[in-house]
Design a protein around this motif. Structure first.
Motif, PDB file in Angstrom:
ATOM      1  N   PHE A  62      58.895   6.383 -40.467  1.00 28.20           N
ATOM      2  CA  PHE A  62      60.113   6.467 -39.663  1.00 28.20           C
ATOM      3  C   PHE A  62      59.884   5.568 -38.460  1.00 28.20           C
ATOM      4  O   PHE A  62      58.984   5.799 -37.664  1.00 28.20           O
ATOM      5  CB  PHE A  62      60.333   7.926 -39.250  1.00 28.20           C
ATOM      6  N   LEU A  63      60.693   4.516 -38.347  1.00 30.06           N
ATOM      7  CA  LEU A  63      60.462   3.503 -37.312  1.00 30.06           C
ATOM      8  C   LEU A  63      61.412   3.719 -36.126  1.00 30.06           C
ATOM      9  O   LEU A  63      62.633   3.673 -36.276  1.00 30.06           O
ATOM     10  CB  LEU A  63      60.672   2.117 -37.925  1.00 30.06           C
ATOM     11  N   ILE A  64      60.807   3.960 -34.962  1.00 29.36           N
ATOM     12  CA  ILE A  64      61.604   4.218 -33.759  1.00 29.36           C
ATOM     13  C   ILE A  64      61.441   3.051 -32.782  1.00 29.36           C
ATOM     14  O   ILE A  64      60.326   2.735 -32.367  1.00 29.36           O
ATOM     15  CB  ILE A  64      61.152   5.527 -33.063  1.00 29.36           C
ATOM     16  N   GLY A  65      62.551   2.412 -32.426  1.00 30.92           N
ATOM     17  CA  GLY A  65      62.517   1.346 -31.428  1.00 30.92           C
ATOM     18  C   GLY A  65      62.737   1.947 -30.047  1.00 30.92           C
ATOM     19  O   GLY A  65      63.584   2.817 -29.871  1.00 30.92           O
ATOM     20  N   VAL A  66      61.933   1.491 -29.089  1.00 31.66           N
ATOM     21  CA  VAL A  66      62.066   1.998 -27.707  1.00 31.66           C
ATOM     22  C   VAL A  66      62.260   0.790 -26.798  1.00 31.66           C
ATOM     23  O   VAL A  66      61.337   0.000 -26.604  1.00 31.66           O
ATOM     24  CB  VAL A  66      60.809   2.792 -27.276  1.00 31.66           C
ATOM     25  N   SER A  67      63.470   0.639 -26.269  1.00 32.11           N
ATOM     26  CA  SER A  67      63.717  -0.505 -25.404  1.00 32.11           C
ATOM     27  C   SER A  67      64.080  -0.048 -23.995  1.00 32.11           C
ATOM     28  O   SER A  67      64.153   1.145 -23.706  1.00 32.11           O
ATOM     29  CB  SER A  67      64.813  -1.387 -26.001  1.00 32.11           C
ATOM     30  N   GLY A  68      64.325  -1.028 -23.131  1.00 38.43           N
ATOM     31  CA  GLY A  68      64.634  -0.747 -21.729  1.00 38.43           C
ATOM     32  C   GLY A  68      64.083  -1.902 -20.903  1.00 38.43           C
ATOM     33  O   GLY A  68      63.264  -2.686 -21.388  1.00 38.43           O
ATOM     34  N   GLY A  69      64.530  -1.993 -19.668  1.00 37.52           N
ATOM     35  CA  GLY A  69      64.088  -3.085 -18.806  1.00 37.52           C
ATOM     36  C   GLY A  69      62.599  -2.999 -18.499  1.00 37.52           C
ATOM     37  O   GLY A  69      61.941  -1.996 -18.799  1.00 37.52           O
ATOM     38  N   THR A  70      62.107  -4.073 -17.892  1.00 38.83           N
ATOM     39  CA  THR A  70      60.699  -4.069 -17.505  1.00 38.83           C
ATOM     40  C   THR A  70      60.409  -2.886 -16.572  1.00 38.83           C
ATOM     41  O   THR A  70      61.246  -2.517 -15.743  1.00 38.83           O
ATOM     42  CB  THR A  70      60.336  -5.396 -16.778  1.00 38.83           C
ATOM     43  N   ALA A  71      59.264  -2.265 -16.778  1.00 38.91           N
ATOM     44  CA  ALA A  71      58.797  -1.146 -15.953  1.00 38.91           C
ATOM     45  C   ALA A  71      59.775   0.035 -15.912  1.00 38.91           C
ATOM     46  O   ALA A  71      59.784   0.824 -14.968  1.00 38.91           O
ATOM     47  CB  ALA A  71      58.471  -1.624 -14.532  1.00 38.91           C
ATOM     48  N   SER A  72      60.590   0.148 -16.955  1.00 38.66           N
ATOM     49  CA  SER A  72      61.519   1.288 -17.013  1.00 38.66           C
ATOM     50  C   SER A  72      60.782   2.563 -17.428  1.00 38.66           C
ATOM     51  O   SER A  72      61.293   3.676 -17.237  1.00 38.66           O
ATOM     52  CB  SER A  72      62.646   1.011 -18.011  1.00 38.66           C
ATOM     53  N   GLY A  73      59.601   2.394 -18.010  1.00 41.21           N
ATOM     54  CA  GLY A  73      58.833   3.550 -18.448  1.00 41.21           C
ATOM     55  C   GLY A  73      58.726   3.645 -19.963  1.00 41.21           C
ATOM     56  O   GLY A  73      58.400   4.715 -20.492  1.00 41.21           O
ATOM     57  N   LYS A  74      58.953   2.549 -20.651  1.00 38.75           N
ATOM     58  CA  LYS A  74      58.888   2.569 -22.135  1.00 38.75           C
ATOM     59  C   LYS A  74      57.518   3.045 -22.623  1.00 38.75           C
ATOM     60  O   LYS A  74      57.422   3.962 -23.438  1.00 38.75           O
ATOM     61  CB  LYS A  74      59.169   1.160 -22.708  1.00 38.75           C
ATOM     62  N   SER A  75      56.466   2.397 -22.102  1.00 45.36           N
ATOM     63  CA  SER A  75      55.111   2.779 -22.556  1.00 45.36           C
ATOM     64  C   SER A  75      54.801   4.212 -22.154  1.00 45.36           C
ATOM     65  O   SER A  75      54.169   4.950 -22.916  1.00 45.36           O
ATOM     66  CB  SER A  75      54.034   1.890 -21.940  1.00 45.36           C
ATOM     67  N   THR A  76      55.239   4.598 -20.956  1.00 47.37           N
ATOM     68  CA  THR A  76      54.939   5.960 -20.488  1.00 47.37           C
ATOM     69  C   THR A  76      55.678   6.998 -21.341  1.00 47.37           C
ATOM     70  O   THR A  76      55.103   8.026 -21.710  1.00 47.37           O
ATOM     71  CB  THR A  76      55.294   6.103 -18.991  1.00 47.37           C
ATOM     72  N   VAL A  77      56.921   6.706 -21.683  1.00 52.35           N
ATOM     73  CA  VAL A  77      57.670   7.628 -22.557  1.00 52.35           C
ATOM     74  C   VAL A  77      56.948   7.752 -23.911  1.00 52.35           C
ATOM     75  O   VAL A  77      56.745   8.859 -24.427  1.00 52.35           O
ATOM     76  CB  VAL A  77      59.135   7.139 -22.748  1.00 52.35           C
TER      77      VAL A  77
END
Ligand SMILES: Nc1ncnc2c1ncn2[C@@H]1O[C@H](COP(=O)(O)OP(=O)(O)O)[C@@H](O)[C@H]1O
Ligand SMILES: Nc1ccn([C@@H]2O[C@H](COP(=O)(O)O)[C@@H](O)[C@H]2O)c(=O)n1
Length: 312
Positions: A62-77
């Motif tokens: 199951f492939l989940i894409g996680v996007s958002g602006g720089t430093a929005s917290g993508k990696s942290t989420v």
């Protein structure tokens, strides 16, 4: 057996769950109508099981894409999701859920481009900065259940680490995060679920400045020039417009624990369904604090991370 979402009234979970599947409602919130937005354009692909990639049928993650602006917290989420699923302190090859960064797919720069990058004058936020072909092929291989090697990225030298690859083993759920993961149509359509981390731009800049200085070897002037000349305009032109493709929008990133818990619960269901299809697999059950006895009082289990072996 149908699993219930243990951390909130089941009626609310059912509403969210149904909405995800039936695409009925455009905005849903658990507590104050600002924690989580569900986009009615939820992806068409099946929740799990078989999918068709390049004409080959196989059991796809199951492939989940996680996007958002720089430093929005993508990696942290993504990190929070992995932690809550008990997927952090374990061997890469054993993980049911893995996370990959789009930054691994920056293309190699020419010497001229590198000297521009060193002065903060290269646009890393433009789609052309990425190796789109490698990105697409890698995701297709992952969806086909193959073991893949992905490059690792060195932000200090604006280059891929030579001879340093990350081995990605087949997993049940793959989180793929990056500023432009929904930009390329061919790549976008591979995702079964799309999340957009929506953090305001002041907060993002305030987080990016110290991060780039402390972790990416930049000075203040360089960070601010790059932000004003490239990062901000490219966000508006290429990243922000992809928010409309998201199935779920997460305001405030990792601070939004309600949204993260909902997503974690959804992933648990996916893992449980996949586990049902594979007798020997390890199943992820709700974390101990969430497991309820029939009389509804929380009951602790002594297992680490809520991981259980399927009983036979
Ligand atoms: N909710 C938060 N509160 C405080 N700092 C945060 C929060 N989320 C992320 N950060 C910090 O902001 C920076 C960028 O976060 P990160 O998750 O790497 O963003 P992205 O992956 O979108 O670039 C990191 O230094 C991270 O520790
Ligand atoms: N050599 C590089 C490569 C990328 N960047 C910046 O990284 C950002 C993407 O990473 P996030 O974790 O912030 O999503 C992007 O905005 C690029 O500007 C860089 O500065 N140098």
């Amino acid at each position: 057996m149908k699993m219930k979402l243990p951390c909130m009234p089941s009626v609310i979970y059912r509403a969210v769950n149904l909405t995800i599947r039936s695409r009925k409602c455009s905005v849903i919130d658990y507590r104050n109508f600002s924690n989580l937005y569900l986009n009615p354009r939820m992806s068409d692909k099946k929740m799990n099981g078989i999918s068709k990639i390049n004409g080959t049928e196989g059991k796809a993650p199951f492939l989940i894409g996680v996007s958002g602006g720089t430093a929005s917290g993508k990696s942290t989420v993504c990190k929070r999701i992995m932690e809550k699923l008990g997927q952090v302190d374990m061997d890469q090859a054993q993980r049911q859920v893995i996370c990959i960064s789009q930054d691994s797919f920056y293309r190699e720069l020419t010497p001229t481009e590198i000297s521009k990058a060193e002065k903060g004058q290269f646009n890393f936020d433009h789609p052309d900065a990425f190796n789109e072909t490698l990105l697409l092929e890698t995701l297709q291989d992952i969806l086909a259940g193959k073991i893949v090697q992905i490059p690792t990225y060195d932000y200090r030298h604006h280059s891929l680490n030579k001879d340093e690859f990350l081995t990605i083993y087949p997993a049940d759920v793959v989180l793929f995060e990056g500023i432009l993961v929904f930009y390329f149509p061919e790549i976008r359509k591979l995702f079964h679920m799309k999340l957009f981390v929506d953090t305001d731009s002041d907060t993002r800049l305030a987080r990016r400045v110290p991060r780039d200085i402390n972790e990416r070897g930049r000075d203040l002037e360089q960070v601010l020039n790059q932000y004003m000349n490239f990062v901000k305009p490219a966000f508006e032109e290429f990243c922000f417009p992809t928010k409309k493709f998201a199935d779920v929008i997460i305001p405030r990133g990792a601070d939004n624990t309600v949204a993260i818990d909902l997503i974690v619960q959804h992933i648990r269901e996916i893992l449980l369904n996949k586990g049902r299809k594979s007798e020997e697999r390890t199943l992820v059950l709700p974390s101990p604090a969430f497991v309820r006895t029939p009389n509804s009082s929380p009951k602790k289990h002594n297992t680490a991370d809520g991981l259980f072996k399927r009983p036979h």
